[in-house]
Design a protein around this motif. Structure first.
Motif, PDB file in Angstrom:
ATOM      1  N   PHE A   1      48.401  49.094  57.818  1.00 53.95           N
ATOM      2  CA  PHE A   1      48.733  48.457  56.417  1.00 53.95           C
ATOM      3  C   PHE A   1      47.991  47.435  56.215  1.00 53.95           C
ATOM      4  O   PHE A   1      47.939  46.826  55.093  1.00 53.95           O
ATOM      5  CB  PHE A   1      50.297  48.136  56.431  1.00 53.95           C
ATOM      6  N   ARG A   2      48.006  46.389  57.190  1.00 49.80           N
ATOM      7  CA  ARG A   2      46.934  45.210  57.211  1.00 49.80           C
ATOM      8  C   ARG A   2      45.600  45.529  56.904  1.00 49.80           C
ATOM      9  O   ARG A   2      45.171  44.959  55.872  1.00 49.80           O
ATOM     10  CB  ARG A   2      46.977  44.555  58.580  1.00 49.80           C
ATOM     11  N   GLU A   3      44.687  46.532  57.212  1.00 42.21           N
ATOM     12  CA  GLU A   3      43.780  46.867  56.860  1.00 42.21           C
ATOM     13  C   GLU A   3      43.636  47.350  55.218  1.00 42.21           C
ATOM     14  O   GLU A   3      42.823  46.945  54.543  1.00 42.21           O
ATOM     15  CB  GLU A   3      43.010  48.036  57.635  1.00 42.21           C
ATOM     16  N   ALA A   4      44.619  48.254  55.068  1.00 38.51           N
ATOM     17  CA  ALA A   4      44.771  48.858  53.532  1.00 38.51           C
ATOM     18  C   ALA A   4      45.010  47.759  52.957  1.00 38.51           C
ATOM     19  O   ALA A   4      44.524  47.529  51.671  1.00 38.51           O
ATOM     20  CB  ALA A   4      45.669  49.715  53.699  1.00 38.51           C
ATOM     21  N   SER A   5      45.986  46.684  52.939  1.00 36.91           N
ATOM     22  CA  SER A   5      46.258  45.737  52.274  1.00 36.91           C
ATOM     23  C   SER A   5      45.009  44.696  51.753  1.00 36.91           C
ATOM     24  O   SER A   5      44.859  44.180  50.885  1.00 36.91           O
ATOM     25  CB  SER A   5      47.517  44.799  52.454  1.00 36.91           C
ATOM     26  N   GLY A   6      44.335  44.477  52.810  1.00 33.65           N
ATOM     27  CA  GLY A   6      42.972  43.798  52.668  1.00 33.65           C
ATOM     28  C   GLY A   6      42.074  44.603  51.608  1.00 33.65           C
ATOM     29  O   GLY A   6      41.471  43.869  50.693  1.00 33.65           O
ATOM     30  N   ILE A   7      41.922  45.912  51.530  1.00 38.99           N
ATOM     31  CA  ILE A   7      41.259  46.492  50.900  1.00 38.99           C
ATOM     32  C   ILE A   7      41.705  46.544  49.477  1.00 38.99           C
ATOM     33  O   ILE A   7      40.929  46.239  48.463  1.00 38.99           O
ATOM     34  CB  ILE A   7      40.871  48.074  51.405  1.00 38.99           C
ATOM     35  N   ALA A   8      42.903  46.560  49.309  1.00 37.93           N
ATOM     36  CA  ALA A   8      43.558  46.550  47.877  1.00 37.93           C
ATOM     37  C   ALA A   8      43.394  45.210  47.307  1.00 37.93           C
ATOM     38  O   ALA A   8      43.160  45.159  46.047  1.00 37.93           O
ATOM     39  CB  ALA A   8      44.950  46.844  48.012  1.00 37.93           C
ATOM     40  N   ALA A   9      43.565  43.960  48.128  1.00 40.02           N
ATOM     41  CA  ALA A   9      43.380  42.942  47.641  1.00 40.02           C
ATOM     42  C   ALA A   9      42.030  42.268  47.263  1.00 40.02           C
ATOM     43  O   ALA A   9      41.659  41.810  46.237  1.00 40.02           O
ATOM     44  CB  ALA A   9      43.946  41.818  48.758  1.00 40.02           C
ATOM     45  N   ALA A  10      40.999  43.282  47.918  1.00 39.76           N
ATOM     46  CA  ALA A  10      39.466  42.795  47.540  1.00 39.76           C
ATOM     47  C   ALA A  10      39.129  43.578  46.434  1.00 39.76           C
ATOM     48  O   ALA A  10      38.339  43.192  45.480  1.00 39.76           O
ATOM     49  CB  ALA A  10      38.563  43.351  48.817  1.00 39.76           C
ATOM     50  N   ALA A  11      40.015  44.538  46.004  1.00 40.27           N
ATOM     51  CA  ALA A  11      39.859  45.192  44.605  1.00 40.27           C
ATOM     52  C   ALA A  11      40.437  44.699  43.571  1.00 40.27           C
ATOM     53  O   ALA A  11      40.698  45.110  42.428  1.00 40.27           O
ATOM     54  CB  ALA A  11      40.201  46.679  44.745  1.00 40.27           C
ATOM     55  N   GLY A  12      41.308  43.582  43.819  1.00 38.78           N
ATOM     56  CA  GLY A  12      41.961  42.748  42.730  1.00 38.78           C
ATOM     57  C   GLY A  12      43.505  43.151  42.518  1.00 38.78           C
ATOM     58  O   GLY A  12      44.201  42.689  41.689  1.00 38.78           O
ATOM     59  N   PHE A  13      44.024  43.869  43.480  1.00 38.48           N
ATOM     60  CA  PHE A  13      45.514  44.347  43.658  1.00 38.48           C
ATOM     61  C   PHE A  13      46.230  43.318  44.398  1.00 38.48           C
ATOM     62  O   PHE A  13      45.738  42.701  45.349  1.00 38.48           O
ATOM     63  CB  PHE A  13      45.731  45.553  44.263  1.00 38.48           C
ATOM     64  N   ARG A  14      47.587  42.975  43.965  1.00 38.93           N
ATOM     65  CA  ARG A  14      48.223  41.864  44.472  1.00 38.93           C
ATOM     66  C   ARG A  14      49.804  42.356  44.490  1.00 38.93           C
ATOM     67  O   ARG A  14      50.030  43.383  43.736  1.00 38.93           O
ATOM     68  CB  ARG A  14      48.199  40.587  43.504  1.00 38.93           C
ATOM     69  N   PRO A  15      50.630  41.795  45.419  1.00 34.97           N
ATOM     70  CA  PRO A  15      52.138  42.202  45.569  1.00 34.97           C
ATOM     71  C   PRO A  15      52.611  42.136  44.208  1.00 34.97           C
ATOM     72  O   PRO A  15      52.191  41.175  43.243  1.00 34.97           O
ATOM     73  CB  PRO A  15      52.579  41.020  46.242  1.00 34.97           C
ATOM     74  N   GLY A  16      53.629  42.879  43.729  1.00 33.29           N
ATOM     75  CA  GLY A  16      54.555  42.910  42.539  1.00 33.29           C
ATOM     76  C   GLY A  16      55.309  42.166  42.443  1.00 33.29           C
ATOM     77  O   GLY A  16      55.321  40.963  42.981  1.00 33.29           O
ATOM     78  N   ARG A  17      56.246  42.356  41.355  1.00 35.23           N
ATOM     79  CA  ARG A  17      57.542  41.367  41.122  1.00 35.23           C
ATOM     80  C   ARG A  17      58.332  40.944  42.113  1.00 35.23           C
ATOM     81  O   ARG A  17      58.723  39.928  42.321  1.00 35.23           O
ATOM     82  CB  ARG A  17      58.469  42.207  40.264  1.00 35.23           C
ATOM     83  N   ASP A  18      58.485  41.801  43.101  1.00 33.22           N
ATOM     84  CA  ASP A  18      59.480  41.576  44.467  1.00 33.22           C
ATOM     85  C   ASP A  18      58.732  42.516  45.550  1.00 33.22           C
ATOM     86  O   ASP A  18      57.969  43.186  45.529  1.00 33.22           O
ATOM     87  CB  ASP A  18      60.820  42.166  43.984  1.00 33.22           C
ATOM     88  N   PRO A  19      59.300  42.323  46.666  1.00 34.91           N
ATOM     89  CA  PRO A  19      58.784  42.959  47.703  1.00 34.91           C
ATOM     90  C   PRO A  19      59.036  44.335  48.004  1.00 34.91           C
ATOM     91  O   PRO A  19      58.275  45.046  48.637  1.00 34.91           O
ATOM     92  CB  PRO A  19      59.487  42.073  48.922  1.00 34.91           C
ATOM     93  N   PHE A  20      59.838  44.764  46.849  1.00 34.38           N
ATOM     94  CA  PHE A  20      59.994  46.551  46.931  1.00 34.38           C
ATOM     95  C   PHE A  20      58.901  46.970  45.970  1.00 34.38           C
ATOM     96  O   PHE A  20      58.786  48.326  45.708  1.00 34.38           O
ATOM     97  CB  PHE A  20      61.447  46.721  46.607  1.00 34.38           C
ATOM     98  N   ASP A  21      58.256  46.230  45.034  1.00 34.28           N
ATOM     99  CA  ASP A  21      57.481  46.555  43.958  1.00 34.28           C
ATOM    100  C   ASP A  21      56.171  47.283  44.861  1.00 34.28           C
ATOM    101  O   ASP A  21      55.643  47.072  45.670  1.00 34.28           O
ATOM    102  CB  ASP A  21      57.166  45.682  43.072  1.00 34.28           C
ATOM    103  N   PHE A  22      55.542  48.039  43.626  1.00 32.26           N
ATOM    104  CA  PHE A  22      54.064  48.438  43.973  1.00 32.26           C
ATOM    105  C   PHE A  22      53.232  47.165  43.926  1.00 32.26           C
ATOM    106  O   PHE A  22      53.579  46.265  43.356  1.00 32.26           O
ATOM    107  CB  PHE A  22      53.566  49.490  42.963  1.00 32.26           C
ATOM    108  N   TRP A  23      51.937  47.178  44.417  1.00 29.86           N
ATOM    109  CA  TRP A  23      51.022  46.275  44.029  1.00 29.86           C
ATOM    110  C   TRP A  23      50.519  46.537  42.730  1.00 29.86           C
ATOM    111  O   TRP A  23      50.342  47.730  42.268  1.00 29.86           O
ATOM    112  CB  TRP A  23      50.035  46.237  45.250  1.00 29.86           C
ATOM    113  N   ARG A  24      49.983  45.342  42.035  1.00 31.33           N
ATOM    114  CA  ARG A  24      49.627  45.636  40.599  1.00 31.33           C
ATOM    115  C   ARG A  24      48.327  44.802  40.403  1.00 31.33           C
ATOM    116  O   ARG A  24      47.987  43.906  41.236  1.00 31.33           O
ATOM    117  CB  ARG A  24      50.725  44.851  39.796  1.00 31.33           C
ATOM    118  N   ARG A  25      47.653  44.901  39.243  1.00 35.06           N
ATOM    119  CA  ARG A  25      46.774  44.286  38.917  1.00 35.06           C
ATOM    120  C   ARG A  25      46.732  44.327  37.347  1.00 35.06           C
ATOM    121  O   ARG A  25      47.407  44.970  36.716  1.00 35.06           O
ATOM    122  CB  ARG A  25      45.385  44.672  39.477  1.00 35.06           C
TER     123      ARG A  25
END
Ligand SMILES: [Zn+2]
Ligand SMILES: [Zn+2]
Length: 296
Positions: free
Chosen positions: A272-296
Motif C-alpha cells: 500500500f505504501r508503494e501504491a499510494s505513492g503512485i496514486a499521489a504522483a498521478a494527483g489522487f489524494r485521500p478523500g473526505r475521511d479515512p474510509f473514503d476512496f482517494w479522489r482528485r
C-alpha cells in the motif's frame, strides 16, 4: 506474492520527513477470507482483521468471490449459449455463514470498520443470479471482475488462455470484455484488477507494456468514468504506472480504491505504501475521511 513489505513499525497516517503522503492509513477494499472458494486453510477473516489493526488500516472490506457454475433463469449467459466456467473448486457463497462471520468480527474488532462485500465475477453474464444474492443480505462494497473469457463456447480463466492463444490478443479481448461488463452491469461500484491477465503474462512472450494496450485501457477507463464508478488499484497485480492512473483522470475518473486482493491474512495492506505513492504522483489524494476512496 512473497513477503509483505510493510512492517508493523510503519505508523499509519504518519507523513515521512520528505512530505510523502501517508502510505498505510487506507481502507483495504478487497480482501478474501475463508468464505471465498479459492482460499486455503490459512485464510481467516479474524486473522485478516487482526493484521489490519496491526497495520493501522482504518477499514477492511471482505469481498468474497461471487461466482456461479450454472446460469440461472434470466442470466444472459444462458441466452448467449455459453457454458459457465467449470474449473474445479468454484462454489456458491454461503451468504448466511459469511454475514455471521462479519458480525462476529465487528464485535471482536470494534476499532476497525469492517465492510461486507462481494467480488462479483462476470456480473454482466450472471445478472439475475448475482442480483438475487445481493438482495439477500447487506453488502457494503461490491466489486466487478472479469476473470474468465468466452472461449469455444464456455467461460475459461483468462490466465489459462494466455498460454493457449497469442497473449496480446487475449489481453485485447480481456479489456474489451471489461467494457462489456461495465456497460452491461450496474451491480458493482468498483472495477477490480483492471488488467487481471497481466499477472499471468507468459515469461516467453514479448515484455508487457501498458503502452501496447493504451487504446484498450482508455476505452475501459472512459466507460468506467462515464458510469461514475471507481477504479481499483490492485496491489496483488503488477502495479500500474503513474501514466496509467493519469489516463484514468483524463478519462474523467475521480475515485480510486486500494485493494490488496489478499487471500491470506499476511497479505492484507500489501504494497500500500508503494501504491499510494503512485496514486499521489498521478494527483489522487485521500478523500473526505479515512474510509473514503482517494479522489482528485
Ligand atoms: Zn479477482
Ligand atoms: Zn479478489
Amino acid at each position: 506474492m512473497g513477503s509483505n513489505p510493510i512492517g508493523p513499525t510503519d505508523n499509519a497516517g504518519s507523513v515521512s520527513p520528505g512530505g510523502r503522503p501517508p502510505g498505510l492509513a487506507l481502507p483495504d477494499n478487497h480482501v478474501h477470507s475463508q468464505w471465498s472458494h479459492d482460499t486455503g486453510p490459512q485464510a481467516s477473516m479474524a486473522a485478516a482483521c487482526a493484521r489490519a489493526v496491526e497495520l493501522g488500516l482504518p477499514a477492511v472490506a471482505f469481498t468474497e468471490h461471487l461466482d456461479f457454475t450454472a446460469g440461472g433463469p434470466g442470466d444472459p449467459i444462458t441466452a448467449a449459449g455459453l457454458a459457465p466456467n467449470q474449473s474445479p473448486g468454484i462454489r456458491p457463497l454461503d451468504v448466511a455463514g459469511y454475514l455471521a462471520s462479519v458480525a462476529e468480527c465487528r464485535e471482536r474488532f470494534p476499532a476497525l470498520r469492517i465492510l461486507s462485500g462481494v467480488e462479483a465475477g462476470e456480473p454482466h453474464l450472471f445478472a439475475a443470479s448475482a442480483a438475487a444474492v445481493l438482495g439477500s443480505g447487506r453488502f457494503d462494497r461490491v466489486l466487478g471482475s472479469v476473470h474468465a473469457l468466452p472461449s469455444q463456447g464456455s467461460l475459461v480463466y483468462s490466465g489459462w488462455l494466455l498460454h493457449r492463444e497469442p497473449p496480446d490478443e487475449v489481453m485485447r479481448r480481456y479489456l474489451a470484455e471489461v467494457v462489456t461488463m461495465i456497460e452491461g452491469s450496474g451491480l458493482f461500484e468498483v472495477l477490480a484488477h483492471l488488467d487481471f491477465p497481466r499477472r499471468y503474462w507468459p515469461a516467453g512472450a514479448a515484455e508487457y507494456t501498458e503502452a501496447a494496450f493504451e487504446e484498450e485501457y482508455r476505452a475501459v477507463l472512459r466507460a468506467l468514468a462515464g458510469s461514475g464508478r471507481v477504479l481499483e488499484l490492485n496491489t496483488a497485480s503488477p502495479l500500474p504506472s503513474v501514466d496509467l492512473l493519469r489516463w484514468w483522470a483524463q478519462a474523467g475518473g475521480t475515485a480510486l480504491s486500494f485493494g490488496s486482493d489478499a487471500h491470506l491474512p499476511g497479505h492484507v495492506g500489501g504494497r500500500f505504501r508503494e501504491a499510494s505513492g503512485i496514486a499521489a504522483a498521478a494527483g489522487f489524494r485521500p478523500g473526505r475521511d479515512p474510509f473514503d476512496f482517494w479522489r482528485r
